[in-house]
Design a protein around this motif. Sequence first.
Motif, PDB file in Angstrom:
ATOM      1  N   VAL A  89      -1.759  10.910  -4.773  1.00  0.00           N
ATOM      2  CA  VAL A  89      -1.301   9.940  -5.765  1.00  0.00           C
ATOM      3  C   VAL A  89      -0.005  10.463  -6.353  1.00  0.00           C
ATOM      4  CG1 VAL A  89      -1.916   8.783  -7.923  1.00  0.00           C
ATOM      5  CG2 VAL A  89      -3.695   9.369  -6.312  1.00  0.00           C
ATOM      6  N   TYR A  90       0.920   9.575  -6.686  1.00  0.00           N
ATOM      7  CA  TYR A  90       2.118  10.009  -7.387  1.00  0.00           C
ATOM      8  C   TYR A  90       2.530   8.954  -8.384  1.00  0.00           C
ATOM      9  CZ  TYR A  90       4.889   6.870  -4.405  1.00  0.00           C
ATOM     10  OH  TYR A  90       5.410   5.776  -3.772  1.00  0.00           O
ATOM     11  N   LEU A 109      -3.136   1.610   0.218  1.00  0.00           N
ATOM     12  CA  LEU A 109      -2.217   2.103   1.246  1.00  0.00           C
ATOM     13  C   LEU A 109      -1.055   2.839   0.582  1.00  0.00           C
ATOM     14  CD1 LEU A 109      -2.113  -1.151   3.365  1.00  0.00           C
ATOM     15  CD2 LEU A 109      -3.231   0.969   4.010  1.00  0.00           C
ATOM     16  N   PRO A 110      -0.337   3.687   1.331  1.00  0.00           N
ATOM     17  CA  PRO A 110       0.804   4.379   0.732  1.00  0.00           C
ATOM     18  C   PRO A 110       1.784   3.405   0.096  1.00  0.00           C
ATOM     19  CG  PRO A 110       0.336   5.287   2.880  1.00  0.00           C
ATOM     20  CD  PRO A 110      -0.582   4.125   2.705  1.00  0.00           C
ATOM     21  N   GLY A 111       2.180   3.697  -1.138  1.00  0.00           N
ATOM     22  CA  GLY A 111       3.145   2.878  -1.847  1.00  0.00           C
ATOM     23  C   GLY A 111       2.529   1.795  -2.699  1.00  0.00           C
ATOM     24  N   GLN A 112       1.216   1.604  -2.546  1.00  0.00           N
ATOM     25  CA  GLN A 112       0.561   0.532  -3.297  1.00  0.00           C
ATOM     26  C   GLN A 112       0.251   0.989  -4.725  1.00  0.00           C
ATOM     27  OE1 GLN A 112      -2.643  -1.190  -1.049  1.00  0.00           O
ATOM     28  NE2 GLN A 112      -3.483  -2.227  -2.829  1.00  0.00           N
ATOM     29  N   MET A 158       2.917   9.917   1.858  1.00  0.00           N
ATOM     30  CA  MET A 158       4.190   9.191   1.908  1.00  0.00           C
ATOM     31  C   MET A 158       4.377   8.421   0.611  1.00  0.00           C
ATOM     32  SD  MET A 158       4.692   7.678   5.667  1.00  0.00           S
ATOM     33  CE  MET A 158       3.325   6.587   5.699  1.00  0.00           C
ATOM     34  N   LEU A 159       5.637   8.210   0.256  1.00  0.00           N
ATOM     35  CA  LEU A 159       5.926   7.408  -0.936  1.00  0.00           C
ATOM     36  C   LEU A 159       5.595   5.946  -0.678  1.00  0.00           C
ATOM     37  CD1 LEU A 159       9.324   8.974  -2.019  1.00  0.00           C
ATOM     38  CD2 LEU A 159       7.102   9.334  -3.053  1.00  0.00           C
ATOM     39  N   GLY A 160       5.784   5.512   0.549  1.00  0.00           N
ATOM     40  CA  GLY A 160       5.480   4.132   0.898  1.00  0.00           C
ATOM     41  C   GLY A 160       5.587   3.957   2.395  1.00  0.00           C
ATOM     42  N   ARG A 175       1.150   5.222  -8.006  1.00  0.00           N
ATOM     43  CA  ARG A 175       1.032   4.671  -6.668  1.00  0.00           C
ATOM     44  C   ARG A 175       0.287   5.639  -5.754  1.00  0.00           C
ATOM     45  NH1 ARG A 175       4.832   0.472  -5.739  1.00  0.00           N
ATOM     46  NH2 ARG A 175       6.339   0.276  -7.421  1.00  0.00           N
ATOM     47  N   ILE A 222      -9.643  -0.071  -0.837  1.00  0.00           N
ATOM     48  CA  ILE A 222      -8.790   0.816  -0.068  1.00  0.00           C
ATOM     49  C   ILE A 222      -7.334   0.544  -0.420  1.00  0.00           C
ATOM     50  CG2 ILE A 222      -8.069   1.496   2.250  1.00  0.00           C
ATOM     51  CD1 ILE A 222     -10.827   0.771   3.246  1.00  0.00           C
ATOM     52  N   SER A 275      -0.282   7.638  -2.148  1.00  0.00           N
ATOM     53  CA  SER A 275       0.542   8.108  -1.040  1.00  0.00           C
ATOM     54  C   SER A 275      -0.298   8.365   0.213  1.00  0.00           C
ATOM     55  CB  SER A 275       1.337   9.351  -1.431  1.00  0.00           C
ATOM     56  OG  SER A 275       0.490  10.408  -1.757  1.00  0.00           O
ATOM     57  N   LEU A 276      -1.572   8.034   0.134  1.00  0.00           N
ATOM     58  CA  LEU A 276      -2.455   8.167   1.303  1.00  0.00           C
ATOM     59  C   LEU A 276      -3.288   6.891   1.435  1.00  0.00           C
ATOM     60  CD1 LEU A 276      -3.980  11.730   0.866  1.00  0.00           C
ATOM     61  CD2 LEU A 276      -2.438  11.021   2.655  1.00  0.00           C
ATOM     62  N   ILE A 277      -3.869   6.698   2.600  1.00  0.00           N
ATOM     63  CA  ILE A 277      -4.826   5.607   2.762  1.00  0.00           C
ATOM     64  C   ILE A 277      -6.178   6.103   2.264  1.00  0.00           C
ATOM     65  CG2 ILE A 277      -5.918   4.024   4.385  1.00  0.00           C
ATOM     66  CD1 ILE A 277      -3.648   4.540   6.308  1.00  0.00           C
TER      67      ILE A 277
END
Lengths: 262, 185
Positions: free
Chosen positions: B26-27, B7-10, A175-177, B34, B5, B36-38
């Motif tokens: 990662v993206y 989180l998505p978006g971090q 997910m993007l966020g 950022r 660890i 995209s996975l935990i």
Amino acid sequence: MAQSNFDRRRINGPEESFQPTFEDDDDRETRWKPGNPRIGRGARDIRPIFLTAGLINQANGSAYIETEKTKIACAVYGPRQSKSTTYNEKGRLNVEVKFSPFSCTRRRVPIRDAEDRSVAVQIQQALVPAVRLELLPKSTIDIFITIIENDGIEGCIAAGSVAASAALADAGIEMLGLVASCSAAVVGKEIWLDPTEEEGKASSGTLILAGMPALGTITSVWQSGSMTPADGIKCMEACQERYTDIHAVIAQSLLDNAQNNT
Amino acid sequence: MSSDIVLPGQPIPIPRGPIPQVGSGVYSRDGTVRASLIGVPSYAGSTLEIKRTRPRPPAPNSVVLGSVTRLSPLQAVVSINVVDGVPLPAGEEFTGVIRVQDVRATEKDKVKIADCFRGGDVVRGLVLSLGDARSYYVTTARNDLGVIFATSEAGATMEPVSWQEMRCPKTGKIEKRKCAKPEGM
């Protein structure tokens, strides 16, 4: 006529059901009257949230959310191969919402109502921009949301989106966020966040905002009832301010879950 | 450990120097890398990635294990159970197709599907492409790819004796298969 669409597979309740009415129900002093401040909490306060991820172990990912009288369980299955016969470069996100028969004050007939589908559409809209579906060609992700208890449909949609985003992260879907969502209602001249069912009925208009606080983007805005544009903008600002707190709740519960698993 | 660890978006803190290539999980958006996975981000060479342990759908170049479900003169249909060493949950298998031209690298015109696979064989293959709406295209045209487990007509587990033959230990009969090179040989 009633016999033709009689549901034989389930235990059927009576045709009509009503809440028991109590004598002191109407003249209770705790009832809210127009012009009075909100009862029980501040206008911009939300109900406390309890959220845990990974409750349903046969699902790929799951979450359970409780905000006072709203209780929602969410399970994510997949990514699995799409059943459709057309080739799809992007994945599909399938959201299904079910109300338990006892979730509302009036009994919910399992098949015959359409509200679950409209709730599903709104939750799907809130989630789709956040999920990286371009990485999952030809696949489908199924999200099943069960509303165990409902206290305000706006709160249900917001809490459902929050639970679904936590479950998606728990399922290891890219997910993007994280998606956080908050609802607001215009009651008189005030804006009340996270309205209950009573408060929703007393309001003239409601708004549900969903977004990704980590990226500062909004994924969905849903407004119903009447509301001046100025009020609408005020509602959105209030929601945006509050869903950062909700985001922190999701992040904390996912972190706790991740640490327990390692 | 808790701070490691993400989180998505971090956003992932990047040390000074060249920006790493983004791998899976990662993206990069608006110049920030950022998650995209935990998970815990790690470097594999110059690629930054978050390893995923959950099952994922097959992608081109992933090694898959599957069992043969259907045979025709043109292709063998396999039900993919394992993708890159991660088993898929029961009932969520993907279908793959080994076309006759993808069975082996040499003498492609002489390949007969019936002399290479039988129903129930476990096959190791490489995903060539996403294929069509129904199935992924899988190839076994490499020494280490092919049948890795098969039972004979008598019901015993067979052992490979050559690239094209397997022997039943019970009856000693030879059956034809496109065998994979056993690991560690």
